[in-house]
Design a protein around this motif. Structure first.
Motif, PDB file in Angstrom:
ATOM      1  N   ARG A 142      -1.160   9.284   4.827  1.00 42.28           N
ATOM      2  CA  ARG A 142      -2.029   9.576   3.677  1.00 42.28           C
ATOM      3  C   ARG A 142      -3.077  10.642   3.997  1.00 42.28           C
ATOM      4  N   VAL A 174     -12.526   4.098   3.588  1.00 37.26           N
ATOM      5  CA  VAL A 174     -11.480   3.138   3.962  1.00 37.26           C
ATOM      6  C   VAL A 174     -12.057   2.062   4.867  1.00 37.26           C
ATOM      7  N   HIS A 220      -0.680   4.398   8.876  1.00 38.90           N
ATOM      8  CA  HIS A 220      -0.210   4.883   7.578  1.00 38.90           C
ATOM      9  C   HIS A 220      -1.318   5.631   6.838  1.00 38.90           C
ATOM     10  N   LEU A 221      -2.497   5.026   6.760  1.00 38.74           N
ATOM     11  CA  LEU A 221      -3.577   5.629   5.969  1.00 38.74           C
ATOM     12  C   LEU A 221      -4.098   6.905   6.606  1.00 38.74           C
ATOM     13  N   ARG A 222      -4.165   6.902   7.921  1.00 38.82           N
ATOM     14  CA  ARG A 222      -4.658   8.099   8.611  1.00 38.82           C
ATOM     15  C   ARG A 222      -3.571   9.151   8.754  1.00 38.82           C
ATOM     16  N   ARG A 249      -3.710   1.435   9.676  1.00 35.63           N
ATOM     17  CA  ARG A 249      -4.471   2.620  10.103  1.00 35.63           C
ATOM     18  C   ARG A 249      -3.547   3.820  10.300  1.00 35.63           C
ATOM     19  N   ILE A 260       0.836  -1.204   0.000  1.00 37.47           N
ATOM     20  CA  ILE A 260       0.000   0.000   0.000  1.00 37.47           C
ATOM     21  C   ILE A 260       0.868   1.249   0.000  1.00 37.47           C
ATOM     22  N   LYS A 261       1.952   1.235   0.768  1.00 43.95           N
ATOM     23  CA  LYS A 261       2.849   2.391   0.790  1.00 43.95           C
ATOM     24  C   LYS A 261       3.430   2.676  -0.591  1.00 43.95           C
ATOM     25  N   PHE A 312      -6.084  10.081   5.360  1.00 46.51           N
ATOM     26  CA  PHE A 312      -7.437   9.620   5.116  1.00 46.51           C
ATOM     27  C   PHE A 312      -8.209   9.509   6.426  1.00 46.51           C
ATOM     28  N   CYS A 366     -10.461  -1.685   6.529  1.00 46.95           N
ATOM     29  CA  CYS A 366      -9.385  -2.672   6.571  1.00 46.95           C
ATOM     30  C   CYS A 366      -9.549  -3.559   7.791  1.00 46.95           C
TER      31      CYS A 366
END
Length: 270
Positions: free
Chosen positions: A243, A223, A238-240, A236, A211-212, A245, A225
């Motif tokens: 990113r 989102v 990383h995405l929050r 979480r 994903i990275k 999100f 997961c």
């Protein structure tokens, strides 16, 4: 998170368990070397709601020495008679619900001949019975999302597959799914398959690394997961964090914990 529609709000407010009963195994199919598809039928599974994809059904096994499971009390909640024996219960995604038959399809990851649920999945045969409670919603849609981003290991695959199949026509979606190897891949559109290739489940960084390294579409995604708790925490963060999100309540879910995962990492963490 975008505000819920009246239909979604009503689904979220649904009491649990809405239905309880004993279902019968109708069929068993090995869809990959490590995934069994089990269809449950009977009058007890009639009239299920089917508001959102990937709803959850709790299966209940009879205690040792008992012929049938003891079901939750009818007045609501996860409450049992005072003399109920200790029983094993586990949540499974409804992969598909056939309202007409009626029948419930669940996909079960096979972990070998150890543990109540795994032994049951390995040995289940038509005519066997299993207790259940549910279903309950597990995916909260966001009407304003530009696309849907799903991620998880094989334990999350049934929910991811059910969600991909039921997203609105034309809605963009991408899913990252970590499995053991290529033999575990299924015919699903929009999936980036990530292989552990010998690494134990819950110990690999392959999913997060994939994903990275991926250039995601522009816009704001919905989102969702799930998977091993420590892995989900990394997703979480990383995405929050990196990113930026938004991840709403119960949309980053620890399904299970590896034995080496620290105690302060809880399952069902959001």
């Amino acid at each position: 998170m975008a505000s819920s529609s009246p239909t979604t709000a009503a689904a979220q407010a649904r009491p649990f368990p809405l239905h309880t009963g004993v279902a019968e195994v109708v069929s068993v199919q090995r869809i990959t070397p490590r995934m069994a598809r089990i269809v449950l039928g009977g009058d007890a599974v009639a009239g299920f709601p089917d508001d959102q994809p990937g709803e959850i059904l709790t299966l209940i096994w009879a205690a040792d020495g008992h012929d049938a499971p003891v079901l939750p009390l009818p007045d609501g909640g996860w409450r049992f008679p005072p003399d109920a024996p200790e029983q094993h219960a586990r949540n499974y995604t409804i992969r598909h619900y056939d309202r007409e038959t009626p029948a419930v399809t669940i996909d079960v990851v096979l972990h070998g001949d150890h543990g109540t649920a795994s032994r049951w999945a390995l040995n289940a045969a038509p005519g066997d019975t299993i207790g259940f409670a549910g279903p309950r919603t597990h995916f909260v849609p966001e009407a304003d999302a530009d696309y849907t981003l799903l991620a998880g290991d094989e334990t999350a695959l049934p929910a991811i597959a059910a969600t991909l199949e039921r997203l609105p026509a034309g809605h963009p979606a991408i899913a990252f799914v970590e499995v053991e190897d290529a033999a575990e891949e299924q015919d699903l559109p929009g999936v980036v398959w990530v292989h552990r290739d010998g690494m134990p489940a819950g110990c690999s960084t392959a999913l997060l690394d994939a994903i990275k390294a991926y250039t995601l579409p522009s816009g704001t995604p919905k989102v969702w997961c799930a998977g091993e708790s420590l892995v989900v925490r990394g997703l979480r963060e990383h995405l929050r964090g990196e990113r930026g999100f938004a991840i709403g309540p119960l949309q980053a879910i620890g399904y299970w914990k590896h034995r080496d995962t620290p105690d302060d990492v809880d399952s069902d963490e959001s």
